[in-house]
Design an enzyme around this catalytic site. Structure first.
Site, PDB file in Angstrom:
ATOM      1  N   ASP A  13       0.811  -1.139  -0.130  1.00 13.04           N
ATOM      2  CA  ASP A  13      -0.063   0.028   0.082  1.00 13.04           C
ATOM      3  C   ASP A  13       0.911   1.308   0.168  1.00 13.04           C
ATOM      4  O   ASP A  13       0.213   2.019   0.679  1.00 13.04           O
ATOM      5  CB  ASP A  13      -0.875   0.193   1.179  1.00 13.04           C
ATOM      6  CG  ASP A  13      -1.723  -1.245   1.411  1.00 13.04           C
ATOM      7  OD1 ASP A  13      -2.257  -1.734   0.198  1.00 13.04           O
ATOM      8  OD2 ASP A  13      -1.818  -1.721   2.275  1.00 13.04           O
ATOM      9  N   LYS A  16       2.240   2.414  -5.005  1.00 14.73           N
ATOM     10  CA  LYS A  16       3.097   1.587  -6.459  1.00 14.73           C
ATOM     11  C   LYS A  16       2.294   1.726  -7.371  1.00 14.73           C
ATOM     12  O   LYS A  16       2.858   2.293  -8.583  1.00 14.73           O
ATOM     13  CB  LYS A  16       3.252   0.157  -6.228  1.00 14.73           C
ATOM     14  CG  LYS A  16       4.404  -0.179  -4.977  1.00 14.73           C
ATOM     15  CD  LYS A  16       4.530  -1.597  -4.867  1.00 14.73           C
ATOM     16  CE  LYS A  16       3.176  -2.471  -4.463  1.00 14.73           C
ATOM     17  NZ  LYS A  16       2.772  -2.217  -3.119  1.00 14.73           N
ATOM     18  N   GLY A  40      -3.967  -4.476  -3.980  1.00 13.23           N
ATOM     19  CA  GLY A  40      -5.043  -3.437  -4.248  1.00 13.23           C
ATOM     20  C   GLY A  40      -4.403  -2.051  -5.059  1.00 13.23           C
ATOM     21  O   GLY A  40      -3.546  -1.546  -4.115  1.00 13.23           O
ATOM     22  N   HIS A  41      -4.247  -1.877  -6.261  1.00  7.39           N
ATOM     23  CA  HIS A  41      -3.672  -0.702  -6.845  1.00  7.39           C
ATOM     24  C   HIS A  41      -4.841   0.186  -6.974  1.00  7.39           C
ATOM     25  O   HIS A  41      -5.693   0.179  -7.600  1.00  7.39           O
ATOM     26  CB  HIS A  41      -2.959  -0.760  -7.951  1.00  7.39           C
ATOM     27  CG  HIS A  41      -1.611  -1.699  -7.850  1.00  7.39           C
ATOM     28  ND1 HIS A  41      -0.813  -1.641  -6.685  1.00  7.39           N
ATOM     29  CD2 HIS A  41      -1.330  -2.461  -8.747  1.00  7.39           C
ATOM     30  CE1 HIS A  41      -0.083  -2.311  -6.856  1.00  7.39           C
ATOM     31  NE2 HIS A  41       0.079  -2.807  -8.178  1.00  7.39           N
ATOM     32  N   THR A 125      -5.937 -11.288   3.503  1.00  7.24           N
ATOM     33  CA  THR A 125      -7.115 -10.633   2.854  1.00  7.24           C
ATOM     34  C   THR A 125      -8.260 -11.456   2.540  1.00  7.24           C
ATOM     35  O   THR A 125      -9.365 -11.202   1.803  1.00  7.24           O
ATOM     36  CB  THR A 125      -6.531 -10.077   1.350  1.00  7.24           C
ATOM     37  OG1 THR A 125      -6.054 -11.234   0.535  1.00  7.24           O
ATOM     38  CG2 THR A 125      -5.480  -9.131   1.525  1.00  7.24           C
ATOM     39  N   GLN A 216       2.272  -5.968  -2.860  1.00  4.78           N
ATOM     40  CA  GLN A 216       2.580  -6.001  -1.533  1.00  4.78           C
ATOM     41  C   GLN A 216       3.987  -5.118  -1.295  1.00  4.78           C
ATOM     42  O   GLN A 216       4.420  -4.362  -2.142  1.00  4.78           O
ATOM     43  CB  GLN A 216       2.790  -7.252  -0.939  1.00  4.78           C
ATOM     44  CG  GLN A 216       1.125  -8.092  -0.716  1.00  4.78           C
ATOM     45  CD  GLN A 216       0.795  -8.653  -2.188  1.00  4.78           C
ATOM     46  OE1 GLN A 216       1.747  -9.492  -2.810  1.00  4.78           O
ATOM     47  NE2 GLN A 216      -0.396  -8.678  -2.725  1.00  4.78           N
ATOM     48  N   GLY A 293     -11.172  -3.231   2.418  1.00  2.00           N
ATOM     49  CA  GLY A 293     -11.981  -2.198   3.110  1.00  2.00           C
ATOM     50  C   GLY A 293     -11.406  -2.002   4.855  1.00  2.00           C
ATOM     51  O   GLY A 293     -11.982  -1.184   5.519  1.00  2.00           O
TER      52      GLY A 293
HETATM   53  P1  IMP Z   1      -2.694 -12.741   2.021  1.00  5.30           P
HETATM   54  O1  IMP Z   1      -1.716 -12.148   1.088  1.00  5.30           O
HETATM   55  O2  IMP Z   1      -4.127 -12.477   1.625  1.00  5.30           O
HETATM   56  O3  IMP Z   1      -2.418 -14.375   2.304  1.00  5.30           O
HETATM   57  O4  IMP Z   1      -2.239 -12.051   3.499  1.00  5.30           O
HETATM   58  C1  IMP Z   1      -1.453 -12.186   4.155  1.00  5.30           C
HETATM   59  C2  IMP Z   1      -0.729 -10.858   4.841  1.00  5.30           C
HETATM   60  O5  IMP Z   1      -0.372  -9.808   3.677  1.00  5.30           O
HETATM   61  C3  IMP Z   1      -1.833  -9.925   5.627  1.00  5.30           C
HETATM   62  O6  IMP Z   1      -1.300  -9.131   6.660  1.00  5.30           O
HETATM   63  C4  IMP Z   1      -2.394  -9.105   4.476  1.00  5.30           C
HETATM   64  O7  IMP Z   1      -3.208  -7.999   5.095  1.00  5.30           O
HETATM   65  C5  IMP Z   1      -1.121  -8.665   3.807  1.00  5.30           C
HETATM   66  N1  IMP Z   1      -1.320  -8.237   2.312  1.00  5.30           N
HETATM   67  C6  IMP Z   1      -1.622  -9.024   1.246  1.00  5.30           C
HETATM   68  N2  IMP Z   1      -2.036  -8.088   0.198  1.00  5.30           N
HETATM   69  C7  IMP Z   1      -1.675  -6.908   0.451  1.00  5.30           C
HETATM   70  C8  IMP Z   1      -1.568  -5.687   0.028  1.00  5.30           C
HETATM   71  O8  IMP Z   1      -1.606  -5.640  -1.094  1.00  5.30           O
HETATM   72  N3  IMP Z   1      -1.509  -4.709   0.726  1.00  5.30           N
HETATM   73  C9  IMP Z   1      -1.188  -4.575   2.018  1.00  5.30           C
HETATM   74  N4  IMP Z   1      -1.000  -5.760   2.702  1.00  5.30           N
HETATM   75  C10 IMP Z   1      -1.392  -6.901   2.152  1.00  5.30           C
END
Ligand code: IMP
Length: 401
Positions: A13, A16, A40-41, A125, A216, A293
């Protein structure tokens, strides 16, 4: 011509998408090499807010083809939903503009069910990302090409049996139901299947600018992040070659960081601010997850963590985003080291509104001092600073690419 890498230097976040959108003006291809629809961009294009999850943000530029490499995981339903969302925002995308590797692994309803049942401990997520990568590693993954070819039933049955054994209480769809939900989306995606590796190789021979788009951030990397509070893919430079299927010499490696820090989900966040300043950042910076969200945890820059991100991706340039969000704070702490009693901070003077600044000289001295300190501490130059959500609200300091 240079190959560019853009990665997150914090916990995701960082903004990027915005940076990629800017750099993609000169690129022939924007390529995702890892992750899935957990990313999420959020971009503001001509006043319209567009949220992308798996489709590369660079593909919003008319001359840039978006590619999704084999290191990614694709939920066919979510991907079709993204295509619909783009069309609804008046940005139609055709197969000549987006390509997906048939080797990409499919996020199935079983992955989503397992993630929803087990992901709370990490704060995932809930998009099925971890279980999908786990099935890939356990050699029962389903590739998008196999789903399109209709050879998926046996693999889905194996995945279903695995989840059912782990979590007998879950109400899972049957294999037939899973296929019935996945296959229409897969058929719609069939024209988008592309030889991503071959396309990249050909573009490199033509000397085009290729933009490798990270998802990420460094702190969420499977190997180098704050394990186990990480995502299940490789978020830094190391993820590129595996994720796209060939050796890529990355000439400029751009790390994106916010002027403060945020984190969603659980896990260590030593510079988190639980007080009024954290609330201020959350409100002014609209720090709410683009995918889920969820309100983001907010805090201060963590230089030791950033140094690790610089080393690991060999960052050649930094982009500092959302500097404007710090305006109005009396003082700005920056963590310079971690000790037994937590981070030690150096405090910088606050500054007022900077959203109209477009050059270094137009920044207040206090903002300049903060940026100069970041640059010197990380021994890496800042190429760009963003000061507002609109495309042009930024201060270029060093040419990119
Ligand atoms: P997962 O990628 O859904 O398995 O989540 C694993 C961890 O990565 C959790 O703490 C999520 O909140 C975090 N995470 C996954 N994708 C993002 C992103 O795009 N931005 C911020 N945190 C993310």
């Amino acid at each position: 011509m240079p190959n560019l890498l853009v990665v997150g230097a914090q916990w995701g976040d960082e903004g990027k998408g915005r940076v990629v959108d800017h750099l993609a003006r000169d690129a022939s291809h924007a390529i995702r090499f890892g992750g899935g629809a957990n990313a999420g961009h959020t971009l503001v294009v001509d006043g319209r807010r567009v949220v992308l999850h798996l489709i590369p943000a660079g593909a919003l530029q008319p001359g840039c083809r978006g590619l999704i490499g084999q290191g990614c995981v694709a939920d066919p339903l979510a991907l079709c939903g993204e295509l619909d969302g783009l069309a609804a925002a008046g940005i139609p995308h055709q197969p000549d503009r987006i390509g997906v590797s048939p080797l990409t692994f499919v996020v199935t309803p079983f992955h989503r069910a397992l993630d929803r049942a087990t992901g709370a401990a990490i704060g995932t997520t809930g998009r099925g990302i971890g279980p999908c990568y786990a099935d890939k590693v356990a050699r029962r993954g389903l590739r998008l090409g196999e789903l399109v070819d209709g050879a998926a039933a046996d693999i889905l049955a194996t995945q279903r049996a695995h989840v059912a054994a782990l979590r007998p209480e879950l109400e899972l769809p049957s294999v037939e139901e899973a296929l019935a939900s996945l296959q229409p989306a897969a058929q719609r995606l069939a024209p988008y299947l592309a030889d991503v590796t071959g396309e990249i190789e050909a573009a490199m021979r033509r000397d085009e600018v290729l933009l490798f788009e990270g998802a990420q951030g460094a702190g969420l990397d499977l190997d180098f992040g704050s394990y186990p509070f990480v995502t299940s893919s490789h978020t830094g430079a190391g993820g590129v070659c595996n994720g796209v299927g060939l050796w890529v010499d990355l000439h400029r490696r751009v790390g994106v960081l916010k002027a403060y820090a945020t984190r969603v989900g659980h896990g260590p966040f030593p510079t988190e601010d639980h007080g009024a300043a954290g609330d201020h950042i959350r409100a002014v910076g609209r720090e709410v997850g683009a995918t889920t969200g969820r309100p983001r945890r907010c805090g201060w820059l963590d230089l030791p963590a950033l140094k690790a991100a610089v080393r690991w991706s060999g960052l050649t340039d930094l982009v500092v985003t959302k500097l404007d969000v710090l305006a109005g704070l009396d003082e700005i702490p920056v963590a310079v080291e971690h000790g037994p009693n937590g981070p030690r901070y150096q405090h910088f003077a606050g500054f007022g509104d900077i959203t109209g600044a477009r050059t270094w000289a137009e920044l207040p001295a206090a903002a300049q001092a903060l940026l100069t300190f970041i640059e010197a501490s990380l021994s890496t130059p800042i190429a760009l600073v963003t000061v507002g959500a609109e495309r042009g609200a930024q201060i270029p300091l060093r040419p990119l690419p």
